[in-house]
Design a protein around this motif. Sequence first.
Motif: not given
Length: 245
Positions: A60-64, A104-108, A204-208
């Motif tokens: 979610w962080v990476a997408n934002l 880097a976000a994907r490795r937090i 599961n809904a945070i991307d919405k």
Amino acid sequence: MAVPRGSPSACLLWILLLWGGGGGCHAQRAGCKSVQYDLVFLLDTSSSVGKEDFEKVRQWVANLVDTFEVGPDHTRVGVVRYSDRPTTAFELGHFRSREEVKAAARRITYYGGNTNTGDALRYITSRSFSAQAGGRPGNRAFKQVAILLTDGRSQDLVLDAAAAAHAAGIRIFAVGVGAALKEELDEIASEPKSAHVFHVSDFNAIDKIRGKLRRRLCEKFRSLSKEDAGAKNGMMLYGDDAAWL
């Protein structure tokens, strides 16, 4: 029915295919070129989150991050995680490109532990936006923004810590998941609450909510003077109420 090559219909179809084929992120970034932030994600890594759901938070962080033009002279991104105590995953300006930040976000690292949100708010106010951490305090061209994500009630008080962050000029978005309390999210978030508080049922809904949060982040804003604020009492205005520059 086949569309004849070279016809107006074929040209329109080709344009639509190009627009739909991966152009969405580019279009979103185009709308965010005029807003530049020192942006800090404040992520709850307490035991209630769990490793599996924290993987969704990483993505979610990476997408934002894909929303912004990231670089030393544009938006800088940092991440702080917290549970028993806050720690910096990476500071503002540590990475110089969007792809570096996303990787880097994907490795937090996920930790587990308690949920001390007030302590985490004090941490970012005193440290995360400082010049030593790669921030640009005092430069009006770069707004200070924090996005806090939590899944439960804080085990310490948040009101005074959030008020200190607001007084320091930090605009806070509060994203609650599951059992997170609306009253506490309201205490944390900037005004108006309707533009800065989000809540979803589970991870599961945070991307919405990503699209709506992106739109809020891409909006320009300013403090209204007393003369043009009227009934707004000089608050920061966003969204439909925004005073566009």
